[in-house]
Structures are given as C-alpha cells and as structure tokens.
Scaffold this motif. Sequence first.
Motif, PDB file in Angstrom:
ATOM      1  N   MET A   1     -89.306  39.088 -19.878  1.00 22.90           N
ATOM      2  CA  MET A   1     -90.388  39.088 -20.865  1.00 22.90           C
ATOM      3  C   MET A   1     -91.644  39.777 -20.344  1.00 22.90           C
ATOM      4  O   MET A   1     -92.027  39.613 -19.189  1.00 22.90           O
ATOM      5  CB  MET A   1     -90.752  37.642 -21.247  1.00 22.90           C
ATOM      6  CG  MET A   1     -91.948  37.572 -22.191  1.00 22.90           C
ATOM      7  SD  MET A   1     -92.037  36.072 -23.179  1.00 22.90           S
ATOM      8  CE  MET A   1     -92.772  34.934 -22.028  1.00 22.90           C
TER       9      MET A   1
ATOM     10  N   SER B   1     -94.922  33.213 -30.211  1.00 24.82           N
ATOM     11  CA  SER B   1     -94.927  33.103 -28.739  1.00 24.82           C
ATOM     12  C   SER B   1     -94.114  31.899 -28.288  1.00 24.82           C
ATOM     13  O   SER B   1     -93.447  31.947 -27.246  1.00 24.82           O
ATOM     14  CB  SER B   1     -96.357  32.976 -28.210  1.00 24.82           C
ATOM     15  OG  SER B   1     -97.084  34.136 -28.515  1.00 24.82           O
TER      16      SER B   1
ATOM     17  N   ARG C   1     -91.153  32.050 -25.563  1.00 26.25           N
ATOM     18  CA  ARG C   1     -91.177  31.212 -24.353  1.00 26.25           C
ATOM     19  C   ARG C   1     -89.953  30.303 -24.297  1.00 26.25           C
ATOM     20  O   ARG C   1     -89.497  29.934 -23.215  1.00 26.25           O
ATOM     21  CB  ARG C   1     -92.484  30.408 -24.286  1.00 26.25           C
ATOM     22  CG  ARG C   1     -93.701  31.306 -24.049  1.00 26.25           C
ATOM     23  CD  ARG C   1     -94.879  30.537 -23.471  1.00 26.25           C
ATOM     24  NE  ARG C   1     -95.468  29.622 -24.413  1.00 26.25           N
ATOM     25  CZ  ARG C   1     -96.508  29.885 -25.177  1.00 26.25           C
ATOM     26  NH1 ARG C   1     -97.096  31.064 -25.115  1.00 26.25           N
ATOM     27  NH2 ARG C   1     -96.979  28.988 -26.006  1.00 26.25           N
TER      28      ARG C   1
ATOM     29  N   ASP D   1     -94.234  40.427 -25.999  1.00 26.28           N
ATOM     30  CA  ASP D   1     -95.144  39.575 -26.756  1.00 26.28           C
ATOM     31  C   ASP D   1     -96.491  40.264 -26.949  1.00 26.28           C
ATOM     32  O   ASP D   1     -97.226  40.481 -25.984  1.00 26.28           O
ATOM     33  CB  ASP D   1     -95.338  38.228 -26.030  1.00 26.28           C
ATOM     34  CG  ASP D   1     -95.884  37.155 -26.967  1.00 26.28           C
ATOM     35  OD1 ASP D   1     -96.264  37.497 -28.107  1.00 26.28           O
ATOM     36  OD2 ASP D   1     -95.931  35.987 -26.560  1.00 26.28           O
TER      37      ASP D   1
ATOM     38  N   PRO E   1     -95.253  39.111 -21.141  1.00 21.49           N
ATOM     39  CA  PRO E   1     -95.901  38.008 -21.875  1.00 21.49           C
ATOM     40  C   PRO E   1     -97.200  38.413 -22.561  1.00 21.49           C
ATOM     41  O   PRO E   1     -97.803  39.436 -22.227  1.00 21.49           O
ATOM     42  CB  PRO E   1     -96.178  36.993 -20.762  1.00 21.49           C
ATOM     43  CG  PRO E   1     -96.372  37.817 -19.540  1.00 21.49           C
ATOM     44  CD  PRO E   1     -95.485  39.027 -19.697  1.00 21.49           C
ATOM     45  N   GLU E   2     -97.597  37.593 -23.515  1.00 23.07           N
ATOM     46  CA  GLU E   2     -98.897  37.784 -24.169  1.00 23.07           C
ATOM     47  C   GLU E   2     -99.985  37.729 -23.103  1.00 23.07           C
ATOM     48  O   GLU E   2     -99.942  36.879 -22.202  1.00 23.07           O
ATOM     49  CB  GLU E   2     -99.101  36.669 -25.206  1.00 23.07           C
ATOM     50  CG  GLU E   2    -100.340  36.864 -26.034  1.00 23.07           C
ATOM     51  CD  GLU E   2    -100.458  35.845 -27.166  1.00 23.07           C
ATOM     52  OE1 GLU E   2     -99.526  35.050 -27.379  1.00 23.07           O
ATOM     53  OE2 GLU E   2    -101.511  35.861 -27.821  1.00 23.07           O
TER      54      GLU E   2
END
Length: 235
Positions: free
Chosen positions: A84, A45, A49, A160, A86-87
């Motif tokens: 992205m 991650s 990022r 992610d 994201p997680e």
Amino acid sequence: MSAPLLEVDDVEVAYGDAVALPGLSVAVAEGETLALVGANGAGKSTLLRTVCGLLRPRRGAVRLDGDDVTALPAHARVARGIAMSPEGRRLFPSLSVEENLLVGGYARRRGPWDLAAVYELFPLVAERRSRPAANLSGGEQQAVAIGRALMANPRLLLLDEVSLGLAPVVVAQLYAALPRITGQGTTVLVVEQDVHQAMAVADRVQCLLEGRTVLEGPAERIDRTALAAAYFGVA
Ligand code: ATP
C-alpha cells in the motif's frame, strides 16, 4: 470464471463502538484497476487498511487469490503480494529517498520492480535519491510512496488518495505512471476523492457512502449524474 485476485467478503470493521464498514464486499479481478470513490468518511481508507492488515474485521474475510489472509499480519500480507501507498504518504522524513524505497523492498517478492525500475518510472525521484524525504515536494513524496510500495513487487497495489493536497498537473503526472504499473500485470485498488481522476484511470468504479456500496460499474458506463448523486447520498 476464476476467483478474483482480491475478495473482500462482507467485512464489518469498527473503531471501538463506531462501525465504519457494516458489511462491505469488494472484488478486484487480476489485472483490473478498481477505483473506490466516496466522500470524506465513507470508509475508503478503512477498507484499504483492512485489506493490507492494519485493521482486523469483526466479521467477514479478506481473500487473496482464493486464500484467506484475514488472520495474517500486515508484513505477511506484503510477502503474499499486497502493498500500500498510504494516505498522507507516511515516509520516514529523515531517511533519504533511497532508504525509504529500500524499506519498501524489505519483504520483496521476485518481480520487475527494483530501485532502477522505480527510478526509471519516476526520474525526478532518481535525481533526489540522496536527499532526506522531508525535503521533497508533496508530489515527489507521493511518487516515493508509490515507488516504495512497488519495491515489494506487489500483485495487488493499494493507492490511498494519491491526489490529496497536490496540484492537478502533479496529480496528472503521477497517474500517467499507472499504465506502466498495470502493464506489468499489477492489479490496482485506488481510493480517490477526485472522481474525474478515478474514472479516467479505473476499469471499474465502486462508490461508497457510510461504509456501503451505493453504485458500481465499469468506468466507461457509469452515469456521471448518478455517480454525483450516489457520492453525496442524494436519492
Ligand atoms: P477520508 O477521505 O476522510 O479518509 P474515508 O472514506 O477514507 O474518508 P475512513 O477514513 O475510512 O473514510 O473513515 C470511515 C469512518 O470511520 C468515518 O466515520 C471516520 O470518522 C471513522 N474513523 C476513521 N478512522 C478512525 C479512527 N482511527 N478512530 C475512530 N474512527 C475512525
């Protein structure tokens, strides 16, 4: 050979005194899908990022199509073509599904992805377009997060942990959409803890351990036993 679309060159990234990436390099060719795998805390991650501009490396460079974007803030990188999912999805819970998608299109580039195309890709998302994002299931929320990133018409899509907390059947449905995305020419960098899933979707796999590359190669040629050993740091 032409320069890779994404070139992460020897980046050192730290959280205060804690160095997460001591000097990592990653390259993704245009049109390629690269899966970054590795255990919890390997730095996956952190790398994503760093690529999208939420973290700044202390050393090294991030280049898109040969252009150094290391100093650009995240929103400027979206305009250049980096988006992205994201997680943890990070949707706006009280906004509707459609509003969440429109947020992703704020700095959109020209390209094939718009609301209609995302709804065609994920019909369940279309059915829920007026509902608050918080009311959706985890899998539906993940589809919205991917759709939101696509709304920017990225050249490079960062995914992610798509599978996090989701049932295998739901994960399979989400990854079934990937060929439609790469079929538009989009380059994909995916972070996955689910190694089997990663090997199934990626052209190439790069395994990280404590911020370093311990194994990499074409997905169909990577030895699963060697990958398992690299993943857990077993020599
Ligand atoms: P995960 O699957 O758990 O997200 P990961 O491979 O993505 O793992 P990172 O989240 O990138 O790993 O974490 C890499 C290292 O950086 C770990 O040692 C982690 O503890 C540390 N780290 C991550 N985020 C922070 C933060 N906000 N502050 C301090 N340390 C952090």
